[in-house]
Design a protein around this motif. Structure first.
Motif, mmCIF file in Angstrom:
data_model
loop_
_atom_site.group_PDB
_atom_site.id
_atom_site.type_symbol
_atom_site.label_atom_id
_atom_site.label_comp_id
_atom_site.label_asym_id
_atom_site.label_seq_id
_atom_site.Cartn_x
_atom_site.Cartn_y
_atom_site.Cartn_z
ATOM 1 N N ASP A 249 -27.657 27.259 114.817
ATOM 2 C CA ASP A 249 -27.831 26.038 114.030
ATOM 3 C C ASP A 249 -29.267 25.962 113.518
ATOM 4 N N LEU A 250 -29.423 26.110 112.205
ATOM 5 C CA LEU A 250 -30.743 26.067 111.567
ATOM 6 C C LEU A 250 -30.913 24.833 110.692
ATOM 7 N N ARG A 251 -30.089 23.826 110.903
ATOM 8 C CA ARG A 251 -30.134 22.676 109.996
ATOM 9 C C ARG A 251 -31.462 21.939 110.046
ATOM 10 N N ALA A 252 -32.137 21.942 111.192
ATOM 11 C CA ALA A 252 -33.420 21.240 111.312
ATOM 12 C C ALA A 252 -34.601 22.197 111.228
ATOM 13 N N TYR A 253 -34.342 23.455 110.941
ATOM 14 C CA TYR A 253 -35.402 24.459 111.036
ATOM 15 C C TYR A 253 -36.504 24.242 110.011
ATOM 16 N N GLU A 254 -36.152 23.810 108.828
ATOM 17 C CA GLU A 254 -37.157 23.646 107.773
ATOM 18 C C GLU A 254 -38.196 22.606 108.157
ATOM 19 N N ALA A 255 -37.756 21.538 108.822
ATOM 20 C CA ALA A 255 -38.669 20.436 109.149
ATOM 21 C C ALA A 255 -39.593 20.761 110.305
ATOM 22 N N ASP A 256 -39.056 21.398 111.364
ATOM 23 C CA ASP A 256 -39.886 21.536 112.568
ATOM 24 C C ASP A 256 -39.612 22.822 113.356
ATOM 25 N N SER A 257 -38.979 23.800 112.731
ATOM 26 C CA SER A 257 -38.665 25.090 113.373
ATOM 27 C C SER A 257 -37.742 24.949 114.579
ATOM 28 N N ALA B 249 -27.749 32.729 95.824
ATOM 29 C CA ALA B 249 -26.724 31.696 95.656
ATOM 30 C C ALA B 249 -27.118 30.364 96.281
ATOM 31 N N LEU B 250 -28.157 30.369 97.118
ATOM 32 C CA LEU B 250 -28.591 29.148 97.826
ATOM 33 C C LEU B 250 -30.073 28.905 97.542
ATOM 34 N N PRO B 251 -30.445 28.673 96.280
ATOM 35 C CA PRO B 251 -31.862 28.588 95.922
ATOM 36 C C PRO B 251 -32.567 27.364 96.485
ATOM 37 N N GLU B 252 -31.820 26.369 96.949
ATOM 38 C CA GLU B 252 -32.447 25.152 97.467
ATOM 39 C C GLU B 252 -32.956 25.304 98.900
ATOM 40 N N LEU B 253 -32.663 26.412 99.564
ATOM 41 C CA LEU B 253 -33.180 26.601 100.922
ATOM 42 C C LEU B 253 -34.704 26.691 100.895
ATOM 43 N N GLY B 254 -35.324 26.050 101.870
ATOM 44 C CA GLY B 254 -36.781 26.042 101.932
ATOM 45 C C GLY B 254 -37.344 27.353 102.450
ATOM 46 N N PRO B 255 -38.658 27.545 102.332
ATOM 47 C CA PRO B 255 -39.271 28.819 102.715
ATOM 48 C C PRO B 255 -39.164 29.129 104.200
ATOM 49 N N ARG B 256 -39.230 28.121 105.046
ATOM 50 C CA ARG B 256 -39.134 28.375 106.483
ATOM 51 C C ARG B 256 -37.723 28.820 106.862
ATOM 52 N N THR B 257 -36.730 28.160 106.300
ATOM 53 C CA THR B 257 -35.343 28.549 106.564
ATOM 54 C C THR B 257 -35.056 29.934 106.002
ATOM 55 N N THR B 258 -35.582 30.214 104.822
ATOM 56 C CA THR B 258 -35.393 31.538 104.223
ATOM 57 C C THR B 258 -36.003 32.623 105.100
ATOM 58 N N ALA B 259 -37.181 32.346 105.657
ATOM 59 C CA ALA B 259 -37.810 33.319 106.559
ATOM 60 C C ALA B 259 -36.956 33.542 107.804
ATOM 61 N N ALA B 260 -36.355 32.473 108.317
ATOM 62 C CA ALA B 260 -35.476 32.607 109.485
ATOM 63 C C ALA B 260 -34.264 33.472 109.155
ATOM 64 N N LEU B 261 -33.715 33.299 107.954
ATOM 65 C CA LEU B 261 -32.565 34.112 107.567
ATOM 66 C C LEU B 261 -32.954 35.579 107.422
ATOM 67 N N HIS B 262 -34.134 35.845 106.899
ATOM 68 C CA HIS B 262 -34.604 37.225 106.822
ATOM 69 C C HIS B 262 -34.736 37.831 108.225
ATOM 70 N N ALA B 263 -35.101 37.009 109.211
ATOM 71 C CA ALA B 263 -35.260 37.514 110.575
ATOM 72 C C ALA B 263 -33.912 37.778 111.254
ATOM 73 N N LEU B 264 -32.899 36.984 110.920
ATOM 74 C CA LEU B 264 -31.617 37.067 111.622
ATOM 75 C C LEU B 264 -30.579 37.911 110.904
#
Length: 208
Positions: A177-185, A69-84
């Protein structure tokens, strides 16, 4: 008290027709409604006596549904969601497509996402395919409900469905808060709850 497939289907039907449900999650009892139905969202907020400009979370009952449902999420953020997730976390995410605006309050480009980790007694809820706007089943500012009888009576009597999952852990989700995660973790914890900051850090460090 274990929920059944019939409970799961009844929950879905309630949400689909604009109803409001009290239900057990992996943390505390929650209130749920269809996230894009304005009348249902307004009614849920009125039951909680919650200000209409305060955001709520959108809950998916399985992680694959959330990511689809959220296909615009970047790969780094997606990886974080898989971890959490699934887990006792509410993830604050960038929402460039302004999805689920009724849940976002005054910040349409920020979305709170929940995907519970269902214990065996509540495993039937993992089959729910319908996302919900979700908030704790308490009056605004009141104590979280560990047991169904802890949910205020005026909420229980004015909702369309009440599911009893027995006694729950009783501590709300941790808000990450993962709003900045895609840019710089970069990440931060806006509210520590059921998942400790140390566990959040360990999970994110394991993310590819």
């Amino acid at each position: 008290m274990a929920l059944t497939a019939d409970d799961s289907q009844t929950f879905e039907r309630c949400i689909a027709v604009g109803g409001i449900a009290v239900f057990p999650a992996d943390t505390v009892y929650g209130l749920a409604c269809e996230p894009d139905t304005k009348e249902a969202v307004q009614r849920l907020y009125m039951l909680k006596r919650r200000r209409p400009d305060k955001p709520a979370a959108v809950m998916f009952f399985a992680l694959d549904l959330a990511l689809a449902a959220l296909p615009e999420l970047g790969p780094r953020t997606t990886a974080a969601l898989h971890a959490l997730l699934p887990g006792a976390v509410t993830a604050l995410l960038p929402n460039p497509a302004a999805r689920f605006p009724l849940a976002c309050g005054p910040e349409p480009h920020v979305l709170g996402l929940r995907v519970p980790s269902w214990p065996p007694a509540l495993a039937a809820l993992a089959d729910v395919r319908w996302p919900v706007l979700q908030s704790s089943a308490n009056a605004a500012g009141g104590p979280d409900a560990r047991r169904l009888e802890d949910v205020p009576e005026h909420i229980r009597t004015h909702t369309d469905l009440v599911l009893d999952g027995g006694e729950l852990p009783g501590t709300p989700s941790t808000v990450v808060d993962l709003r900045a995660y895609e840019a710089d973790s970069q990440w931060s914890v806006a509210r520590e709850g059921a998942m400790s900051v140390m566990e959040v850090a360990a999970r994110l460090e394991s993310a590819p």
